[in-house]
Design an enzyme around this catalytic site. Structure first.
Site, short mmCIF file in Angstrom:
data_model
loop_
_atom_site.label_atom_id
_atom_site.label_comp_id
_atom_site.label_asym_id
_atom_site.label_seq_id
_atom_site.Cartn_x
_atom_site.Cartn_y
_atom_site.Cartn_z
N LYS A 84 0.83 -1.22 0.00
CA LYS A 84 0.00 0.00 0.00
C LYS A 84 0.87 1.26 0.00
CE LYS A 84 -1.95 -1.16 3.93
NZ LYS A 84 -1.25 -2.44 4.25
N ARG A 117 -9.54 0.66 8.97
CA ARG A 117 -9.16 -0.72 9.32
C ARG A 117 -10.26 -1.43 10.09
NH1 ARG A 117 -3.18 0.27 9.04
NH2 ARG A 117 -2.07 -1.62 9.54
N ARG A 162 11.78 -5.44 4.92
CA ARG A 162 11.46 -4.03 4.62
C ARG A 162 12.38 -3.06 5.35
NH1 ARG A 162 5.36 -1.96 5.38
NH2 ARG A 162 5.55 -2.87 7.45
N ARG A 200 11.45 -1.04 10.80
CA ARG A 200 10.43 -0.74 11.81
C ARG A 200 10.53 -1.76 12.93
NH1 ARG A 200 4.92 0.02 8.60
NH2 ARG A 200 4.22 -1.16 10.40
N ARG A 211 -0.52 -8.70 13.76
CA ARG A 211 -1.08 -7.73 12.80
C ARG A 211 -1.92 -8.45 11.75
NH1 ARG A 211 4.54 -5.48 11.67
NH2 ARG A 211 3.76 -4.30 9.91
P1 ADP Z 1 2.28 -1.86 3.19
O1 ADP Z 1 2.29 -0.34 3.18
O2 ADP Z 1 1.05 -2.43 2.57
O3 ADP Z 1 2.54 -2.43 4.54
P2 ADP Z 1 4.84 -1.61 1.75
O4 ADP Z 1 4.55 -0.73 0.59
O5 ADP Z 1 5.58 -1.01 2.90
O6 ADP Z 1 3.47 -2.35 2.26
O7 ADP Z 1 5.64 -2.88 1.20
C1 ADP Z 1 6.10 -3.92 2.06
C2 ADP Z 1 7.45 -4.43 1.56
O8 ADP Z 1 7.27 -5.11 0.31
C3 ADP Z 1 8.48 -3.35 1.29
O9 ADP Z 1 9.77 -3.85 1.62
C4 ADP Z 1 8.36 -3.09 -0.22
O10 ADP Z 1 9.59 -2.63 -0.78
C5 ADP Z 1 7.99 -4.46 -0.75
N1 ADP Z 1 7.10 -4.41 -1.91
C6 ADP Z 1 6.10 -3.52 -2.15
N2 ADP Z 1 5.46 -3.81 -3.30
C7 ADP Z 1 6.08 -4.92 -3.80
C8 ADP Z 1 5.88 -5.72 -5.00
N3 ADP Z 1 4.91 -5.45 -5.88
N4 ADP Z 1 6.69 -6.77 -5.17
C9 ADP Z 1 7.67 -7.08 -4.29
N5 ADP Z 1 7.92 -6.37 -3.17
C10 ADP Z 1 7.12 -5.30 -2.93
P1 ADP Z 2 1.55 -1.79 7.70
O1 ADP Z 2 2.22 -0.85 6.71
O2 ADP Z 2 2.47 -2.88 8.10
O3 ADP Z 2 0.20 -2.22 7.25
P2 ADP Z 2 0.89 0.53 9.28
O4 ADP Z 2 2.10 1.39 9.16
O5 ADP Z 2 -0.27 0.88 8.45
O6 ADP Z 2 1.33 -0.97 9.07
O7 ADP Z 2 0.41 0.50 10.81
C1 ADP Z 2 1.30 0.25 11.88
C2 ADP Z 2 0.51 0.14 13.17
O8 ADP Z 2 -0.18 1.37 13.44
C3 ADP Z 2 -0.60 -0.92 13.17
O9 ADP Z 2 -0.09 -2.19 13.55
C4 ADP Z 2 -1.56 -0.36 14.24
O10 ADP Z 2 -1.06 -0.58 15.55
C5 ADP Z 2 -1.47 1.14 13.97
N1 ADP Z 2 -2.48 1.62 12.98
C6 ADP Z 2 -2.22 2.17 11.77
N2 ADP Z 2 -3.36 2.54 11.15
C7 ADP Z 2 -4.37 2.18 11.98
C8 ADP Z 2 -5.79 2.27 11.90
N3 ADP Z 2 -6.41 2.79 10.82
N4 ADP Z 2 -6.52 1.81 12.96
C9 ADP Z 2 -5.92 1.30 14.06
N5 ADP Z 2 -4.58 1.17 14.18
C10 ADP Z 2 -3.81 1.61 13.17
#
Ligand code: ADP
Ligand code: ADP
Ligand code: ZN
Length: 214
Positions: free
Chosen positions: A13, A87, A126, A161, A172
């Protein structure tokens, strides 16, 4: 255009949101980033959420809805990308209300589908540029050998992170399936949902999203 990127942790995302910001002048609203900022700057709210985030539990709806409400009052530019919000169903309902208040609407909800095994592999690899937030991955998008971020061009630190460990990730994922995945049905029923194969490479996913928004 206002869109939601919906998907489990590690679905990509944030990566796709940053592309949309660059290419369509949209505004990324990542509640995860906002909460981490609050935590790092040591605000009262940051102190409250720190333990919850470390465990991988969800922060209360009131807190994240408050964060989003504030941002919706600011500049709209090319529209909002909701990344990691909503969420829960309560957050989704609140978002509908907040958008209506500001005369905005939701144009699309993109569900990014990635299987669990790939999520674990992605998240444990990541890292993020501490200067600009560019997201890297040990397997698919390694940190440049010269330590210069490809996005901001700065010599940067690349941070992992603290919640990107297997234990927090398990929790999560559980939170995602219990509390967030019902939103897929919710937005499907509203006729707003588009599914995208998140397993392709970053450019392939980007193209699928672009097609969905066309
Ligand atoms: P989210 O915001 O949904 O948690 P991220 O954008 O941070 O996901 O991506 C999670 C990890 O996967 C990062 O290390 C990113 O570089 C990698 N990643 C993101 N998109 C892709 C893809 N299409 N293919 C392979 N790796 C990806
Ligand atoms: P990821 O990229 O791995 O999906 P996020 O960066 O979006 O993780 O979120 C990290 C943490 O922040 C979550 O595990 C949760 O504790 C909190 N968080 C983020 N967005 C929300 C939300 N919309 N509602 C509740 N908790 C949230
Ligand atoms: Zn950078």
């Amino acid at each position: 255009m206002n869109i939601i990127l919906l998907g489990p942790p590690g679905a990509g995302k944030g990566t796709q949101a940053r592309i949309l910001v660059d290419e369509h002048d949209m505004i990324q609203l990542s509640t995860g980033d906002m909460l981490r900022e609050a935590k790092d700057s040591g605000t009262e709210m940051g102190k409250i959420v720190a333990d919850v985030m470390a465990r991988g539990d969800l922060v209360t709806d009131d807190i994240v809805i408050g964060l989003i409400r504030e941002k919706l009052q600011g500049d709209k530019k090319g529209g909002f990308i909701f990344d990691g919000f909503p969420r829960t169903l309560a957050q989704a309902d609140a978002l509908t209300g907040l958008l209506a208040e500001t005369g905005e609407k939701l144009d699309a909800v993109i569900e990014m589908q990635v299987d669990d095994e790939a999520l674990v592999s992605r998240i444990t690899a990541r890292s993020t540029c501490s200067n600009c937030g560019e997201v890297y991955n040990d397997h698919t998008k390694p940190i440049p050998a010269d330590g210069i971020c490809t996005s901001c061009g700065q010599k940067a630190e690349f941070k992992r992170r603290s919640d990107d460990n297997e234990e927090s990730l398990k929790n999560r994922l559980m939170e995602y399936y219990k509390k967030t995945s019902p939103l897929i049905g919710y937005y499907y029923a509203k006729g707003a949902l588009t599914r995208v194969d998140g397993l392709g490479d970053i450019d392939a996913v980007k193209a699928e999203i672009a097609a969905a928004l066309d």
